[in-house]
Design a protein around this motif. Sequence first.
Motif, PDB file in Angstrom:
ATOM      1  N   ASN A   1      -8.482  -1.685   7.858  1.00 61.38           N
ATOM      2  CA  ASN A   1      -6.557  -1.380   8.307  1.00 61.38           C
ATOM      3  C   ASN A   1      -6.506  -0.610   9.806  1.00 61.38           C
ATOM      4  OD1 ASN A   1      -4.015  -1.248   8.654  1.00 61.38           O
ATOM      5  ND2 ASN A   1      -3.631   0.055   6.615  1.00 61.38           N
TER       6      ASN A   1
ATOM      7  N   SER B   1     -10.213  -0.083   0.950  1.00 64.04           N
ATOM      8  CA  SER B   1      -9.186  -0.795   2.735  1.00 64.04           C
ATOM      9  C   SER B   1      -9.999   1.222   3.068  1.00 64.04           C
ATOM     10  CB  SER B   1      -8.184  -0.853   2.739  1.00 64.04           C
ATOM     11  OG  SER B   1      -7.266  -0.598   3.770  1.00 64.04           O
TER      12      SER B   1
ATOM     13  N   GLN C   1      -3.089   5.099  -0.560  1.00 62.16           N
ATOM     14  CA  GLN C   1      -3.710   5.439   0.547  1.00 62.16           C
ATOM     15  C   GLN C   1      -3.457   6.985  -0.255  1.00 62.16           C
ATOM     16  OE1 GLN C   1      -1.682   6.744   4.037  1.00 62.16           O
ATOM     17  NE2 GLN C   1      -2.970   4.987   5.190  1.00 62.16           N
TER      18      GLN C   1
ATOM     19  N   ARG D   1      -8.230   2.993   6.427  1.00 68.14           N
ATOM     20  CA  ARG D   1      -7.824   2.716   8.344  1.00 68.14           C
ATOM     21  C   ARG D   1      -8.102   4.142   9.210  1.00 68.14           C
ATOM     22  NH1 ARG D   1      -0.434   3.368   8.050  1.00 68.14           N
ATOM     23  NH2 ARG D   1      -0.270   1.870   9.878  1.00 68.14           N
TER      24      ARG D   1
ATOM     25  N   ILE E   1       1.124  -1.057   0.176  1.00 68.63           N
ATOM     26  CA  ILE E   1      -0.112   0.285   0.099  1.00 68.63           C
ATOM     27  C   ILE E   1       0.588   1.017  -0.009  1.00 68.63           C
ATOM     28  CG2 ILE E   1      -1.924   1.333   0.815  1.00 68.63           C
ATOM     29  CD1 ILE E   1      -2.749  -1.340   2.260  1.00 68.63           C
TER      30      ILE E   1
ATOM     31  N   GLU F   1      -7.051   2.789  -0.537  1.00 63.17           N
ATOM     32  CA  GLU F   1      -7.099   3.251   1.004  1.00 63.17           C
ATOM     33  C   GLU F   1      -7.262   4.308   1.167  1.00 63.17           C
ATOM     34  OE1 GLU F   1      -5.168   0.772   4.289  1.00 63.17           O
ATOM     35  OE2 GLU F   1      -3.910   2.673   4.815  1.00 63.17           O
TER      36      GLU F   1
END
Length: 676
Positions: free
Chosen positions: A253, A220, A104, A222, A58, A167
């Motif tokens: 995450n 994803s 990300q 986080r 990532i 992400e």
Amino acid sequence: MSVYEHIFQPLTVRRMTIPNRIIMPPMGTNFAEVDGSMNDEHITYYEQRAKGGTGLIIVENACVSFPMGSNGTTQLRIDHDKFIPRLYKLTETLHKHGTQAAIQINHAGASAVPDRIGHQPVSASNIPSKSGGAVPRPLEKEEILGIVEDYGKSAKRVVAAGFDAIEIHAGHSYLLNQFLSPIYNKRTDEFGGSYENRARFPRMVIDRIRQEVGPHFPISLRVSADEFVEGGNTLEDILHILEYLDDEVDIFNVSAAVNDTIQYQIDEMNLADGWRSYMAKAVREKFHKTTITTGNVRQPLTAEKILAEGDADLIGMGRGLIADPNWVNKVKDSQEDMLRKCISCNIGCAGHRIALNRPIRCTVNPDLFGGDAYKDRKVKKDVTVVVIGGGTTGLEAACTAAEVGCKTFLIEEKAELGGLAKEISKLPDKKRILDFPEYMEKRAEQLDNLTILTNSRATIALVESLNPDIIVNATGSKPLLPPIEGLHDRIDKENSSIYSIAKLLQYIDEFEAQHLEGKKIAVVGGGAVGLDVVEFFSKRGSDVSMIEMMPAVGAGLDHITKISMMTMLKDYEVDVRTETALTKVEDNSFQIKHQDEEEQMAFDYGFICLGMRPENKEVPELQQYFQANHVEVVNIGDSWGARKIMDGTREGRNILTTLEKIGAFEVPEKKEAIPF
């Protein structure tokens, strides 16, 4: 292989199949260009980790709204189509090694620095993202909607650049976290107050991204599952908040902490391997989604246990893969004893990037880009290298020289190798450091052309008998003991209660066996070593005082360790005396002076921790004798200047430069440019 069956199981999330369970989570590097584009060196850095077998990388956070959403000095950007080509080159490069690639995307919010963005930062409210940080202004609703659109456009670019997943960063004191967290969000409109309201902005971002990436592309999220700060989100709070964010998220995450508790985000050294996997387990059990856990995972058995017990589905290893990009392949090939484990010192990675605005480096890995490529270079003639000093600096120089074909001798005066790194690791909270000298020793053992002479003093006669072409002095450092009245008469003497750090480490087991609760401890010196001593005794219930001449303690510490140590001083109510000098040493007291006032500070044990000085008194003689015979003599590491382990590791690898200087390598042929 069967021991780690869970690590090497593939995992499919929507249409992305990750070949194993080890991932590299996003971690800033400061490798990008000033304009936010990715350069060749940056791509090479990630490629090394893909070559090493990492299942999913990532890529570090990329800015969706420039300049307001940027953080860091050279952060990646994804707010314009012009960044797609270089990102596409990255994904092509990672895919050829079988690694899946995600990126990300992020908006810094109040974590942006005004001097860098040229504006007042924005946030949910007017609360700084850290103590002493810039005061942001609250976003208007129209601005929030605009940022949601920025996320959507950036997501479209993520797909165009060939990534396999995306992400969203909603933790670590960045903008989405600033809306989720009650410590930052004081709004009274539809974006503040209840769990649902605080989750509204991130929910809109997720929905907008799903609209762009389509139904088959993994998303994803986080999050900081526990902020570890009074009034902040706890794990229980986050489990409620995620009820409003779960839909359309494929991977959680699960991280932790905010800026003021960053030692639990970028884990401090004394936290156990995998210490926060319980958070990922709680999220996994509630939402039945793929989860990632991170947190000082260095041991393959720890990773396997987390996976086998169902705490998480993926193991995030950021600093561990900076230290050893080949972690996965080494474990797969039963080479665990040759893992170059991260020691969680946070000096070259987080310390460089966050506090110093430098590109990241690593204490244990002197080359983040070239990997082991240097081993392909072999000397073209017989070259003998003699290294004096068997600490980590000397070991790096000796191993590197031997690995490129030099006949190498390492001379160490003591009975064992490892130097100061091994000594410091005797402190319980610093035991992780031992992984580095142990790795270096194992690396040395495998080299047939490296001869190690312990219990040997490097006299000129001995060195000359080895017929050196290059001599590397790496004799390290010793405690600095200034000419203070009474100090030299008492320190480290038999039956004395006054110790240097060297003597403390020698008797650390005896101190641990003592009942130290209530003992009066006085520590002179507020640097890294002094703070380590304070930490040791404070955690054992001693009454500790610290004396420091400068206006503040902790000078020169990396950002993470400094915050951790300042928290420790506060939690244990250490009596810290700054701008105070030691003027005289007596049997059971220090005479100290603050401004014009003098005082006697009584103690049961006193410790002098005033730094280290180079141990290099033999160098001038070596240089004078051997340079007359055309032998190259270099002085490196702490014996050149007392600094950090990282400096010595880099200088040890620089033996390659010395070999180039004496013409030991073949000069590569110049290739003619191919016309297009």
